[in-house]
Each structure stands twice: as C-alpha cells, then as structure tokens.
Write a protein that holds these residues in place. Structure first.
Motif: not given
Ligand code: GN1
Ligand code: ADP
Ligand code: MG
Length: 375
Positions: A270, A322, A333
């Motif tokens: 990513e 984002r 964040y």
């Molecule tokens: C975050 O929590 P995680 O790492 O599985 C994020 C997702 C984003 C992602 C990008 C609650 O996911 O929305 O798509 O990172 N989760 C939250 O890698 O914002």
C-alpha cells in the motif's frame, strides 16, 4: 513505529481479563493502521498455552469507543449464533470477545483507554499483499459471506461508529478545506496529487447518488475490507475468519468489494514508493470477482453488480484523499512509520487509481462475464 504502550501496561491489562493461567508472552502486532494490537500467551498449570489478542481501541479515531464495543458485541454474538445454528463455518474458528474479570467485555486503562480481548485465530495469518489467486478468491468469498451473515441484523441495533465514513463527497470537501488551511505548510509539495484528485471530482458522488436514489440499498457492511483484515489458513490458504469489526455498520457493499480490490489486486504494498511496481493483476481481479459472487451473488442487485469494477477505483481515490488529508493535517489519524509516510501511501493509491482506469473496460467485461456464468 511501535505504540507508546509498554509491556508492563499490557501485562497489567491482560490480567484483568478472565483468562486462566499465567501470562507467558506479549508481542505487539503492527500491521493495522488504527488500534494497538498485542498477541498474548497464557499457560495453564497443566502446560497448555492459549493465545489471545488484546486491543486498545484508538479513541481519537473512534469517538464513541463504548458504541464500538456494543456493535462488536452484537456482531460477534450474531455471527456465532448463526454459525452454530447453520454450521456455516467449516473451520470452526470465529471471532469472539473474552470478558474481563468483572464480566464486561472491556477493561479500562489508566489513561481512559478501552481494551478488549479476542480469541487468537490459530493456524492463520494475514497478508498485506496477496500471493496467489486462491487467496484472492478465498478473501473475497469470506467478505461476501460476512455480509450475508450480518444481513439479518437490524441496522437500528448498530451505531455509526465513524459518521460519514465512506461519504466520498465529504472526504473530498474536507480535503479541500484542509488544503485551504494549510496548517502544516505542506500544500506546496502536493500540487500534482491535488490536480489529479480535482480532475476526478465528478466521480466522488456516483455511489452516494445511487444510494440516494435507492438504486442500491443500504446494507450492513464491514466497511474496512482490506486484505489484512481477513485471516487466511497458512496450510490450506482458506479464508477462516473476517476480523477488524469496528466499522461494521450500514453502508454499501460496493465499498467493501472495492476496498478488497484496492488492497489485493496489485503485487505492491500500500505504501510502495517505486510506482512502476503498482499494477492491476487481472487474474487476481477475476478471482476476487468469482470469490465475491460465490457468496454474495445471490443478494446483489443489478446496479450493485454493474458498479463493482468502478467501486475499486472510487474507494482507492477515497483512501488516497484520506492519506493526503492526514499528511496535510500533520499525521493525526493513521499510524505512520516514518515522516512522509502518508504522502507515500497517497501517491501509491493515486497510481493505482490510474492503473485501474486503464483496465476499467477489461474489469467491467470480466464482471459481466462472471455474472453470466452464475445465472
Ligand atoms: C485503516 O484499521 P485498518 O488498518 O484495517 C482504516 C481504513 C483504511 C485503511 C487504509 C477505521 O484500516 O478505513 O482504508 O486503514 N480504518 C479506519 O489502509 O479508518
Ligand atoms: P487495526 O484496526 O489497527 O487494523 P486489526 O483488528 O485489524 O486492527 O488488527 C491488526 C492485526 O492484528 C490484523 O491485521 C491481524 O494480523 C492481527 N489480528 C487481529 N485480530 C486477530 C485475531 N483475533 N487473531 C489473530 N490475529 C489477529
Ligand atoms: Mg485492520
């Protein structure tokens, strides 16, 4: 970058959960971008070792951690009841919460944080990059099966844990406001990225409009279906269990399918900085479509199916926005591992958007073709 939570604090928290035996190991897992996650081991008097996941909910992301806990309790209970009734889970492993010694499913820490404890899904691992078509098929099947399992859960029982989570229009407007403010003085370095995003502004409303017109329904969805949120059996490559349930709430299945494509279709990470490595692997896309349709094909409507390929592009653009927003706001964040990490992640996502655009015709044809084989 590991969290600031020390081993001693984790040990103290572990002992507040109703787990038999002596704590023998604690190790931080650093793959997620949001919560603080620890793998802990307990050994009973007769030498049996059992592992658990301890997790501190990120309270700056989830403003209502108790609401998150109520959702997770409801969702895990519902899934476990359904799986028991229908014996739908072949592996026998599902996610379950363990209670604290006071009977509640959460334990507070000294800094007002909320911790929970899950069973450790054994014999499995998560992948940040999909290795083969089998894994892609399995992951997509598991997320479709998850949507099916929660389809009869009443939406009123769940709180919206992050309001407007996939409101792509608000995400766009917020980015523009952050650019205007330029609080960290970083806007000058992101002109190209902003131009690329602005050129695609018209597309941010597409799924919102479909929802608004009722062409696609609100369903209970996972909303964070990245590939490392599904546990894959190390021996068989079968998907065993979907995890990271903090954002389960009403939404569109399109964001779920799209986010899985975003995180599975490219052979690059990513945050890949060598952008030429970011490509769309069509055989992986096909496997994702097949896997998803195998479990969700029965309930999707025509409009949802028609937009599956587009959803991958939309969510990739959303996540890029984002990451860029967070970079411009000073990395508040997402957890980052070095300076500029969110900008790198944004650039990789934008490259993926461009690659997906190049393959959109092929991807749409693939979906149509696979749907035909279903009917
Ligand atoms: C975050 O929590 P995680 O790492 O599985 C994020 C997702 C984003 C992602 C990008 C609650 O996911 O929305 O798509 O990172 N989760 C939250 O890698 O914002
Ligand atoms: P985040 O919200 O920060 O992404 P996750 O709930 O996804 O947190 O957990 C982070 C990582 O921890 C996952 O990608 C997975 O590798 C591991 N993990 C989480 N829950 C479990 C579990 N119950 N069993 C085994 N590993 C888990
Ligand atoms: Mg996660």
């Amino acid at each position: 970058m590991s969290s600031l939570i020390g081993l001693e604090a984790v040990t103290g928290i572990a002992l507040k959960f109703a787990i038999e035996g002596k704590l023998t190991s604690a190790e931080e897992i650093e793959t997620g971008h949001i919560n603080s996650t620890w793998k802990v081991g307990f050994e009973t008097e007769d030498g049996e070792v059992r592992r658990f996941i301890l997790q501190r909910i990120n309270a700056s992301v989830f403003k209502d951690p108790m609401g998150v806990m109520r959702n997770v309790e409801r969702v895990t209970r519902h899934i476990n009841e359904r799986v028991m009734r229908k014996k739908e889970d072949v592996s026998g492993q599902t996610l379950a919460l363990y209670p604290g010694r006071d009977g509640r499913f959460w334990v507070p820490d000294e800094a007002d944080g909320i911790w929970r404890c899950y069973n450790f899904i054994e014999g499995c691992r998560t992948y940040d990059v999909v290795e083969n078509e089998g894994q892609a098929y399995q992951a997509a099947r598991a997320f479709g099966a998850f949507q099916d399992l929660v389809s009869d859960l009443s939406p009123e029982l769940l709180v919206e844990t992050i309001p407007g989570f996939h409101d792509t229009r608000s995400r766009y407007e917020h980015l523009m406001a952050v650019v205007e403010e330029n609080a960290c003085g970083r806007v000058a370095e992101v002109g190209e990225e902003l131009a690329f995003i602005r050129e695609r502004e018209g597309e941010v409303d597409r799924v919102l409009n479909l929802l608004g017109r009722g062409d696609i329904p609100l369903r209970i969805t996972h909303n964070d279906t990245k590939i490392n949120n599904v546990m894959i059996d190390e021996a068989s490559d079968e998907a065993v269990c979907v995890i990271d349930l903090d954002t389960v709430m009403p939404g569109s299945v399109l964001y779920d399918f799209g986010d899985l494509v975003r995180t599975a279709v490219s052979p690059a990470e990513e945050d890949e900085t060598e952008l030429s490595k970011i490509v769309v692997r069509m055989p992986i896309f096909e496997a994702l479509v097949d896997g998803y349709l195998s479990s969700a094909g029965g309930f999707l409507n025509d409009s949802e199916v028609t937009n599956l390929a587009f959803s991958a592009k939309l969510i990739t653009l959303e996540v890029a926005m984002r990451f860029l927003t967070d970079h411009l706001e000073g990395d508040r964040y997402f957890k980052i591992h070095h300076a500029g990490h969110n900008l790198e992640r944004c650039r990789a996502q934008l490259r993926l958007v461009a690659e997906l655009e190049g393959k959109m015709g092929e991807m749409e044809a693939c979906v149509l073709d696979r749907v035909k084989t279903l009917s």
